[in-house]
Scaffold this active site. Structure first.
Site, PDB file in Angstrom:
ATOM      1  N   ASN A  42       0.848  -1.167   0.082  1.00  0.00           N
ATOM      2  CA  ASN A  42      -0.176  -0.131  -0.079  1.00  0.00           C
ATOM      3  C   ASN A  42       0.728   1.249  -0.041  1.00  0.00           C
ATOM      4  O   ASN A  42       0.516   2.132  -0.626  1.00  0.00           O
ATOM      5  CB  ASN A  42      -1.132   0.008   1.080  1.00  0.00           C
ATOM      6  CG  ASN A  42      -0.259  -0.131   2.406  1.00  0.00           C
ATOM      7  OD1 ASN A  42       0.754  -0.770   2.549  1.00  0.00           O
ATOM      8  ND2 ASN A  42      -0.916   0.743   3.427  1.00  0.00           N
TER       9      ASN A  42
ATOM     10  N   GLY B 285       9.766 -11.678  -4.637  1.00  0.00           N
ATOM     11  CA  GLY B 285       8.982 -12.896  -4.605  1.00  0.00           C
ATOM     12  C   GLY B 285       7.610 -13.073  -3.882  1.00  0.00           C
ATOM     13  O   GLY B 285       7.329 -11.877  -3.362  1.00  0.00           O
TER      14      GLY B 285
ATOM     15  N   GLY C  63       4.907 -14.341  -0.817  1.00  0.00           N
ATOM     16  CA  GLY C  63       5.167 -14.382   0.578  1.00  0.00           C
ATOM     17  C   GLY C  63       5.402 -16.213   0.946  1.00  0.00           C
ATOM     18  O   GLY C  63       6.066 -16.555   1.762  1.00  0.00           O
TER      19      GLY C  63
ATOM     20  N   GLY D  86       9.015 -15.315   1.065  1.00  0.00           N
ATOM     21  CA  GLY D  86       8.921 -14.485   2.385  1.00  0.00           C
ATOM     22  C   GLY D  86       9.019 -15.688   3.417  1.00  0.00           C
ATOM     23  O   GLY D  86      10.035 -15.547   4.421  1.00  0.00           O
TER      24      GLY D  86
ATOM     25  N   GLU E 219       3.754  -5.455  12.641  1.00  0.00           N
ATOM     26  CA  GLU E 219       2.715  -4.071  12.412  1.00  0.00           C
ATOM     27  C   GLU E 219       1.812  -4.827  11.304  1.00  0.00           C
ATOM     28  O   GLU E 219       2.088  -4.947  10.384  1.00  0.00           O
ATOM     29  CB  GLU E 219       3.354  -3.116  11.906  1.00  0.00           C
ATOM     30  CG  GLU E 219       2.670  -1.820  12.132  1.00  0.00           C
ATOM     31  CD  GLU E 219       1.759  -1.601  11.001  1.00  0.00           C
ATOM     32  OE1 GLU E 219       2.168  -0.878   9.920  1.00  0.00           O
ATOM     33  OE2 GLU E 219       0.544  -1.676  11.096  1.00  0.00           O
TER      34      GLU E 219
ATOM     35  N   CYS F 252      -3.240   1.240   6.339  1.00  0.00           N
ATOM     36  CA  CYS F 252      -3.624   0.504   7.619  1.00  0.00           C
ATOM     37  C   CYS F 252      -4.205   1.292   8.778  1.00  0.00           C
ATOM     38  O   CYS F 252      -4.921   1.007   9.803  1.00  0.00           O
ATOM     39  CB  CYS F 252      -2.393  -0.159   8.355  1.00  0.00           C
ATOM     40  SG  CYS F 252      -1.015   0.731   8.733  1.00  0.00           S
TER      41      CYS F 252
ATOM     42  N   GLU G 104       8.215   0.382  16.491  1.00  0.00           N
ATOM     43  CA  GLU G 104       9.339   0.946  15.791  1.00  0.00           C
ATOM     44  C   GLU G 104       9.231   2.244  15.905  1.00  0.00           C
ATOM     45  O   GLU G 104       8.066   2.950  16.135  1.00  0.00           O
ATOM     46  CB  GLU G 104       9.506   0.594  14.474  1.00  0.00           C
ATOM     47  CG  GLU G 104       9.627  -1.128  14.518  1.00  0.00           C
ATOM     48  CD  GLU G 104       9.617  -1.673  13.048  1.00  0.00           C
ATOM     49  OE1 GLU G 104      10.326  -0.929  12.140  1.00  0.00           O
ATOM     50  OE2 GLU G 104       9.621  -2.892  13.024  1.00  0.00           O
TER      51      GLU G 104
END
Length: 516
Positions: free
Chosen positions: A185, A239, A241, A245, A284, A322, A496
């Site tokens: 996003n 790539g 997930g 990932g 997050e 988000c 963070e």
């Protein structure tokens, strides 16, 4: 000019500093061009990237539906190669002085500033957001490197005496090699939010952007080359997930994971790493954030601000943030006025194809469409917007969804419960402050909340009861980069920002020295 690589398209990409040039570049290629991984300071295709078509992913332009580029779905052996590059670079990079790291990060910031329009154009094309919104996010990426380049020059630690027996002091050192995984996003902004502190605190990394929006991450490799980041300190692989990932976060050579994305993926990461107790995790995750509108915020002197903030929180970046306030709760005495004025404002200010972009992918378009079809089935009231038509991958017309305002949505409806992550908001009345807090907290998520009121006591009283990691009062998306960023409940774990990022990327030991 970007340092030359084997990819002949790379220099062309860096000359596309206007929308016309970028569009011409895309249309001049009969087939999508290939993005290469950035490993060990160089662009190169994974050794197995041409093994089969299934090991490539095609990315489409959201505004048109046309394919733009392909990228490797990096397989486990190539993932491990990138991790080894980061691990080899760690001993040297972790021992560089703060001043050296600061100078390199500052140079990264300067180079991004010099190429601001180029990155904004490709971010807009790749993600579907408006160019104006993309520029804002590039500026935030620039700030990420600028902020952490100076933060590390002014760190503090604590020292204490133990009754004259011993001196104790806290000592931090870089935690190691990190997996940095960012969502689609806000691709550049959220990726650099991870890379900047990771490198600032002396760690090395393998970064994986979303396979839906990988273009600015690809270009970022060239910025690191030009800034003099040593080979292997930051590696960028592409790539999905499930393949790339998962191999990245599960590797025992990875000392920590910083992830921003969906809650279900966050759960998968915790499962994959549950046996690796020492691995640092910062997750997050999703949000279904409330906006509380109290009657006093609709007084004539502040009415315009209330409508503007609520609309911004609902529809910026097509609602694909988000932190967006997608559940609006309004005090009953001003409910009708708010719905009417809010709808009129959104209709005027958030115009599809002008101030509202396309949603990021066909898959996401279909997800949002199904929720809006459910709204029709459940007889919700549409004050703006409608259920969009179904599209096929062959229909190159773009993924456009109008800003949608719904009322009369049941409390237990999936529309009210699930994170739709699009330009869709519900508006619901409440009677009392207690009910407003109850409605706001009635969610599995706890990322953000927006509180609109002029009552100073209520700001504190309600703000401190909201189950959200970030609460904005009469504003939204205001960030000071030292403040903790993260959520409660299923919206994640860890924080963070400033010293909180230092907690993620360093290990802490306490030394005890005898006082005699």
């Amino acid at each position: 000019m970007l340092p030359s690589t084997s990819d002949s398209h790379l220099d062309e990409l860096w000359s596309c500093d206007t929308l016309d040039k970028a569009s011409s570049f895309i249309t001049s290629h009969s087939s999508p061009f290939l993005l290469h991984n950035f490993v060990g300071g160089m662009y190169s295709a994974p050794h197995n990237s041409s093994a089969s078509p299934s090991q490539h992913i095609t990315s489409f332009e959201p505004k048109t539906g046309r394919p733009i580029y392909t990228l490797p779905c990096t397989q486990t052996d190539a993932v491990e190669e990138a991790i080894r590059a980061a691990k080899s670079a760690f001993p040297s990079w972790s021992k560089t002085t703060r001043a050296e790291r600061s100078a390199i990060l500052r140079r990264v910031s300067e180079l991004l500033q010099e190429n601001r329009e180029l990155f904004a154009i490709w971010e807009s094309i790749d993600q579907g957001k408006t160019l104006e919104r993309a520029r804002i996010e590039v500026d935030r990426a620039i700030s990420n490197f600028s902020y952490f380049s100076t933060f590390i020059l002014h760190e503090q630690t604590a020292a204490r005496m133990v009754d004259g027996v011993a001196l104790t002091y806290e000592h931090r050192s870089p935690a190691g090699v990190f997996a940095l995984i960012s969502p689609w996003n806000m691709p550049l902004y959220l990726l650099t939010w991870k890379i900047a502190p990771c490198l600032a605190f002396g760690c090395t990394a393998v970064a994986k952007p979303s396979e839906i929006t990988s273009m600015t991450a690809f270009l970022l490799g060239g910025i690191f080359q030009r800034a003099g980041v040593p080979p292997g300190v930051i590696n960028i692989i592409f790539g999905d997930g499930a393949t790339t990932g998962a191999a990245l976060v599960a590797s025992p050579l990875i000392n920590g994971v910083s992830f921003t994305g969906g809650t279900q993926t966050g759960i998968a990461i915790r499962r994959l790493t549950a046996h690796q107790i020492g691995k640092h995790l910062s997750l997050e995750l999703g949000g279904k954030n409330p906006t509380l509108v109290f009657a006093d915020s609709m007084e004539p002197s502040v009415r315009d601000r209330t409508i503007r903030v609520a609309a911004m929180a609902a529809f910026e970046n097509q609602g694909e943030i988000c932190l967006c306030g997608s559940r609006i709760y309004v005090e009953k005495s001003v409910y009708s006025d708010f719905v009417r004025e809010f709808t009129a404002y959104v209709k005027q200010k958030y115009v599809l194809r002008e101030t509202v972009g396309a949603v990021a992918s066909l898959q996401h378009y279909d997800k949002i469409r199904k929720y809006l079809e459910l709204a029709v089935e459940q007889k919700a009231t549409f004050h703006l917007g409608s259920a969009p038509p179904a599209l096929s991958e062959n229909e190159a017309q773009g993924y456009w969804i109008e800003p949608t305002i719904l009322t009369e949505v049941a409390k237990d409806s999936a529309i009210q419960i699930d994170e739709i992550f699009g330009p869709v908001v519900t508006i619901t009345p409440f009677d009392s402050e207690q009910e407003a807090v109850q409605l706001a907290n009635d969610s599995e998520y706890g990322l953000a909340a927006i509180l609109l009121t002029t009552d100073g006591a209520r700001m504190r009283r309600v703000g401190e009861q909201l189950e959200a990691g970030l609460v904005w009062v009469n504003c939204w998306l205001v960030r000071e980069l030292g403040t903790p960023f993260g959520g409660m409940k299923n919206s994640g774990t860890g924080r963070e920002g400033g010293e909180h990022s230092r907690d993620v990327f360093t290990v802490l030991r306490t030394l005890h020295l005898p006082a005699y």
